[in-house]
Design an enzyme around this catalytic site. Structure first.
Site, PDB file in Angstrom:
ATOM      1  N   GLY A 171      17.314  32.109 -17.746  1.00  0.00           N
ATOM      2  CA  GLY A 171      16.800  31.496 -18.964  1.00  0.00           C
ATOM      3  C   GLY A 171      16.445  30.038 -18.734  1.00  0.00           C
ATOM      4  N   SER A 172      16.607  29.234 -19.781  1.00  0.00           N
ATOM      5  CA  SER A 172      16.178  27.841 -19.745  1.00  0.00           C
ATOM      6  C   SER A 172      17.180  26.953 -19.036  1.00  0.00           C
ATOM      7  CB  SER A 172      15.988  27.328 -21.182  1.00  0.00           C
ATOM      8  OG  SER A 172      17.248  27.231 -21.839  1.00  0.00           O
ATOM      9  N   VAL A 173      16.708  25.789 -18.600  1.00  0.00           N
ATOM     10  CA  VAL A 173      17.592  24.808 -17.975  1.00  0.00           C
ATOM     11  C   VAL A 173      18.655  24.356 -18.974  1.00  0.00           C
ATOM     12  CG1 VAL A 173      17.717  22.499 -16.975  1.00  0.00           C
ATOM     13  CG2 VAL A 173      15.832  24.017 -16.354  1.00  0.00           C
ATOM     14  N   GLY A 206      19.892  25.842 -21.793  1.00  0.00           N
ATOM     15  CA  GLY A 206      20.888  26.860 -22.116  1.00  0.00           C
ATOM     16  C   GLY A 206      21.756  27.211 -20.929  1.00  0.00           C
ATOM     17  N   GLY A 207      21.138  27.348 -19.764  1.00  0.00           N
ATOM     18  CA  GLY A 207      21.889  27.707 -18.569  1.00  0.00           C
ATOM     19  C   GLY A 207      22.855  26.622 -18.153  1.00  0.00           C
ATOM     20  N   GLU A 211      19.788  31.308 -13.175  1.00  0.00           N
ATOM     21  CA  GLU A 211      18.397  30.993 -12.853  1.00  0.00           C
ATOM     22  C   GLU A 211      17.851  30.222 -14.048  1.00  0.00           C
ATOM     23  OE1 GLU A 211      14.163  33.235 -12.797  1.00  0.00           O
ATOM     24  OE2 GLU A 211      15.792  34.322 -11.802  1.00  0.00           O
ATOM     25  N   CYS A 269       8.843  33.694 -14.332  1.00  0.00           N
ATOM     26  CA  CYS A 269       9.653  32.580 -13.827  1.00  0.00           C
ATOM     27  C   CYS A 269       9.085  32.019 -12.536  1.00  0.00           C
ATOM     28  CB  CYS A 269      11.101  33.026 -13.631  1.00  0.00           C
ATOM     29  SG  CYS A 269      11.284  34.502 -12.630  1.00  0.00           S
TER      30      CYS A 269
END
Length: 509
Positions: free
Chosen positions: A221-223, A225-226, A245, A282
């Site tokens: 997912g997103s930077v 959220g991750g 990722e 991605c």
């Protein structure tokens, strides 16, 4: 207070389709994790485990029409794309079944005592064991291959780890359907349904990574959220591995010689790659270093023609659409940035593809153009025009970690003449996969695949695609001086399970 409803939404209209579930409470997350933990013993038998994975693939294929219809209604990715993605997912499940049968992933190593060594070697036997319950956070852009039955789930189950999946809010109905298929497959082999848990809701995802019985996590997912989940995993009283990722720019370098040799083909290929799946891959090429020359101009004309003939498309949800439109406007407004094909809103529910150009020198040092070095999710790429090799090298030196890096070489450069090898060496520190004279979109499920890269592409050095993805959910343990009758069957001298192993320094089968 009533639990929040979970709705299935049609991205083509923005309208709610149906209520699928309700967001899981902390108690429900706890119950789901405990059910998965209780089921871990059912995965000890490798034969049953491999059969479970193959049956899951068979049942998913049997439900193909229903699953593809549900996926398309929630993602707008189209039946052709989704049918192919489901086939990829089933292939991956079967491939992990083969890996489980072979047993090499256990990495069995046996050393008998050797008193002549310095220092002396005792009886040592080493192999890998499953970590325990794995939390899987689904991705939006691959509702089959990186979701409930995707690579994280398949590799974790293959390792002998039950999973609890946090469903992605963009395809909750499909998530429920796929989870039900996996549970049916488990039941056919005497494996409890709790081996695959499913929860909905943002808070449920946070509770999941903090649960003391969760032993590892996989995220796509997103930077933002991750990184929040990664930090939560590290802040636990007992930290756990978090394989995330997060984001990737996926740079492409086009040499002057390659542009001179085949500018039109490179431009057309780039257009196809950056607009594939409405730019929601991605590994979409988000930054292209192209020469500021006549050959580079030809490349841009080819790219302009191809992108101009590409239809508008629907993104996975309206939040992503709004972010894309705003992100494009912010980037296009920077000084010196031009838009030969203007990307942005294509309609009330769609976006149109396009690209921006900027002199590479504006990106070679920190400044107001740094936004162009951040991923913009959707059908957009940035073309940085470089005057010479040193300018291109200065820009590359500023890039963060990526999933992929690509170079387009001339035939002569590919044959070893010129700077081909030097450019590959320059790109290798930037990415987990270096592509030569191809495009990064499309991640083959193969033993040699590596889908990962330096941070922020991923939070670990592992891959989430390919056979070695199983290694994320295992840990080594060694027994010293243990009598053979007490040892696991995998570590006994007579090799009753017929496993590949290294026995007293020699690789055996």
């Amino acid at each position: 207070m009533a639990a929040a409803p979970v709705w299935s939404v049609d991205p083509r209209t923005g309208k709610q389709r149906e209520q699928v579930a309700v967001e899981a409470t902390a108690q429900e997350v706890d119950e789901t994790v405990r059910a998965a933990h209780a089921a871990r013993g059912s995965l000890v038998d490798r034969t049953a485990r491999a059969a479970f994975l193959r049956t899951a693939a068979d049942l998913l294929e049997g439900a193909k029409d229903q699953l593809v219809e549900a996926a398309d209604a929630e993602t707008a990715l189209g039946p052709v794309r989704l049918t192919g993605e489901l086939a990829r997912t089933c292939y991956q499940l079967r491939a992990f079944g083969d890996i489980v049968d072979e047993g090499a992933f256990l990495d069995v190593v046996i050393n008998h005592p050797d008193d002549t060594a310095t220092p002396p070697i005792p009886d040592l036997r080493r192999y890998k064991v499953p970590l325990g319950v794995v939390a899987v956070y689904s991705a939006s852009n691959f509702p089959f291959a990186f979701s409930v039955a995707g690579g994280d789930t398949a590799s974790a189950l293959a390792a002998g780890c039950p999973v609890v999946v946090k469903a992605h809010p963009d395809h909750p109905a499909l998530s429920e359907l796929v989870a039900a298929v996996l549970r049916r497959a488990a039941g056919r082999h005497g494996i409890p349904a709790g081996v695959v848990g499913l929860v909905h809701g943002f808070e449920a995802g946070v509770e999941l990574v903090r649960h003391p019985l969760v032993a590892a996590a996989g995220f796509t997912g997103s930077v933002r959220g991750g990184r929040a989940l990664f930090d939560a995993a590290a802040a636990r009283p007992v930290p756990i591995p978090f394989h995330g990722e997060l984001g990737s720019l996926n740079p492409v370098v086009v040499t002057e010689a390659a542009a001179a040799e085949r500018a039109e083909a490179i431009g057309a290929g780039l257009a196809g790659s950056m607009t594939l799946g409405v730019g929601q891959f991605c590994v979409k090429p988000g930054l292209v270093l192209a020469p500021a020359s006549a050959a580079g101009d030809r490349l841009l004309k080819s790219l302009t023609d191809a992108v101009s003939n590409t239809d508008s498309g629907v993104l996975l949800d309206h939040r992503m659409r709004d972010n894309f439109v705003a992100g494009v406007a912010e980037r296009a407004g920077l000084p010196g940035v031009e838009a030969p094909v203007t990307p942005g809103a294509g309609g009330e529910h769609t976006v149109s593809p396009g690209f921006l150009t900027v002199p590479a020198r504006k990106l070679a040092t920190a400044g107001e153009h740094d936004l162009l070095l951040e991923e913009c999710f959707g059908p957009l790429t940035v073309i940085a025009r470089y005057e010479d090799e040193s300018e291109a090298g200065a820009l590359l030196s500023r890039l963060p970690g990526n999933l992929t890096a690509t170079v387009q070489l001339s035939a002569e450069e590919a044959a070893g003449e010129g700077r081909g090898a030097e450019i590959l060496a320059e790109l290798t520190p930037l990415a987990g996969r270096v592509v030569v004279n191809g495009w990064p979109t499309g991640v083959a499920v193969a033993p040699a695949q590596h889908h990962g890269g330096p941070y922020p592409a991923t939070t670990s050095t592992s891959t989430s695609v390919g056979g070695t993805a199983i290694e994320r959910w295992l840990r080594p343990v060694a027994y010293q001086g243990a009598p053979e009758p007490l040892l696991p069957a995998e570590l006994r001298d007579d090799n009753p399970l017929d496993l590949p192993r290294r026995f007293n320094g020699r690789l055996e089968r």
